[in-house]
Design a protein around this motif. Structure first.
Motif, short mmCIF file in Angstrom:
data_model
loop_
_atom_site.label_atom_id
_atom_site.label_comp_id
_atom_site.label_asym_id
_atom_site.label_seq_id
_atom_site.Cartn_x
_atom_site.Cartn_y
_atom_site.Cartn_z
N GLU A 56 3.00 0.83 1.27
CA GLU A 56 2.39 -0.18 2.13
C GLU A 56 2.53 -1.57 1.52
O GLU A 56 2.92 -1.68 0.34
CB GLU A 56 0.93 0.15 2.40
CG GLU A 56 0.06 0.17 1.17
CD GLU A 56 -1.37 0.58 1.46
OE1 GLU A 56 -2.27 -0.04 0.88
OE2 GLU A 56 -1.57 1.51 2.24
N SER A 57 2.23 -2.58 2.30
CA SER A 57 2.38 -3.96 1.82
C SER A 57 1.48 -4.20 0.60
O SER A 57 0.29 -3.88 0.63
CB SER A 57 2.01 -4.94 2.94
OG SER A 57 2.17 -6.26 2.48
N GLY A 58 2.08 -4.73 -0.46
CA GLY A 58 1.33 -5.02 -1.68
C GLY A 58 1.33 -3.86 -2.67
O GLY A 58 0.75 -3.97 -3.75
N ALA A 59 1.99 -2.75 -2.31
CA ALA A 59 1.99 -1.57 -3.18
C ALA A 59 2.80 -1.81 -4.46
O ALA A 59 2.56 -1.17 -5.49
CB ALA A 59 2.55 -0.37 -2.42
N GLY A 60 3.77 -2.70 -4.40
CA GLY A 60 4.58 -2.99 -5.59
C GLY A 60 6.05 -2.64 -5.43
O GLY A 60 6.78 -2.52 -6.42
N LYS A 61 6.52 -2.54 -4.20
CA LYS A 61 7.93 -2.18 -3.95
C LYS A 61 8.89 -3.23 -4.52
O LYS A 61 9.85 -2.89 -5.21
CB LYS A 61 8.19 -2.02 -2.44
CG LYS A 61 7.37 -0.96 -1.76
CD LYS A 61 7.69 -0.87 -0.30
CE LYS A 61 7.30 -2.09 0.50
NZ LYS A 61 5.85 -2.31 0.59
N THR A 62 8.60 -4.49 -4.23
CA THR A 62 9.51 -5.57 -4.66
C THR A 62 9.58 -5.62 -6.19
O THR A 62 10.67 -5.70 -6.76
CB THR A 62 9.03 -6.93 -4.10
OG1 THR A 62 8.87 -6.80 -2.69
CG2 THR A 62 10.01 -8.04 -4.40
N GLU A 63 8.41 -5.57 -6.83
CA GLU A 63 8.37 -5.65 -8.29
C GLU A 63 9.04 -4.43 -8.91
O GLU A 63 9.78 -4.53 -9.89
CB GLU A 63 6.93 -5.80 -8.79
CG GLU A 63 6.25 -7.09 -8.37
CD GLU A 63 6.98 -8.35 -8.84
OE1 GLU A 63 7.50 -8.34 -9.97
OE2 GLU A 63 7.04 -9.32 -8.08
N LEU A 80 12.38 -4.19 -11.40
CA LEU A 80 12.42 -3.46 -12.68
C LEU A 80 13.57 -2.44 -12.67
O LEU A 80 14.28 -2.28 -13.67
CB LEU A 80 11.09 -2.75 -12.93
CG LEU A 80 9.89 -3.65 -13.24
CD1 LEU A 80 8.60 -2.86 -13.27
CD2 LEU A 80 10.09 -4.37 -14.58
N ASN A 129 -0.57 -9.87 0.49
CA ASN A 129 0.33 -10.06 -0.64
C ASN A 129 0.82 -11.52 -0.65
O ASN A 129 1.34 -12.01 0.35
CB ASN A 129 1.53 -9.10 -0.49
CG ASN A 129 2.48 -9.15 -1.65
OD1 ASN A 129 2.32 -9.97 -2.55
ND2 ASN A 129 3.49 -8.31 -1.62
N ASN A 158 3.27 -12.73 -2.11
CA ASN A 158 4.73 -12.80 -2.12
C ASN A 158 5.29 -11.61 -1.35
O ASN A 158 6.02 -10.78 -1.89
CB ASN A 158 5.24 -12.81 -3.57
CG ASN A 158 6.74 -13.03 -3.66
OD1 ASN A 158 7.31 -13.76 -2.86
ND2 ASN A 158 7.40 -12.36 -4.62
#
Ligand SMILES: Nc1ncnc2c1ncn2[C@@H]1O[C@H](COP(=O)(O)OP(=O)(O)OP(=O)(O)O)[C@@H](O)[C@H]1O
Length: 126
Positions: A15-22, A26, A67, A69
């Motif tokens: 979900e949004s803010g879960a950390g997919k982009t970060e 990595l 989020n 970002n």
């Protein structure tokens, strides 16, 4: 991948803010580190892949209630390896950008970062 000689995929979802982009950043940094050096146009392929993130985020990320970002588009990153396991090329495809945000933003959310960057830039740069 090297042992089985087969392409592999990593699906990052949540979900949004879960950390997919970060997490994806990595993952890309890890693959770039493991993939060694393959010089292309003076800069390594892995450098170019990593450097694409800030540009894509400027045009496709915005602050939302969940989020600060938030990525408002999907991204398909393909990293190609040679037989020795070194990165030989890469391709990034983006899709489903939330285009409505460009002309309609509900408070306290924001438009895409690039607009604020343009406004914040010194006059001579604009
Ligand atoms: N590995 C991490 N280390 C530190 N902070 C993290 C990490 N992963 C996520 N965060 C924090 O959570 C926030 C949201 O993460 P991220 O932007 O990756 O979410 P997302 O799943 O891509 O959300 P969206 O779908 O809205 O784009 C980040 O701005 C950061 O503050």
């Amino acid at each position: 991948m090297i042992n089985e000689e087969k392409s592999q995929s990593i699906l990052v979802s949540g979900e949004s803010g879960a950390g997919k982009t970060e997490s994806t950043k990595l993952l890309m940094r890890y693959l770039a580190y493991m993939g060694g050096r393959a010089v292309s146009e003076g800069r390594t392929v892995e450098q170019q892949v990593l450097e694409s993130n800030p540009v894509l985020e400027a045009f496709g990320n915005a602050k939302t209630v969940r989020n600060n970002n938030s990525s408002r588009f999907g991204k398909f990153v393909e990293i190609q390896f040679d037989r020795k396991g070194r990165i030989s090329g890469a391709a990034i495809r983006t899709y489903l950008l939330e285009r409505s945000r460009v002309c309609q933003v509900s408070d306290p959310e924001r438009n895409y970062h690039c607009f604020y960057m343009l406004c914040a830039a010194p006059p001579e740069v604009v």
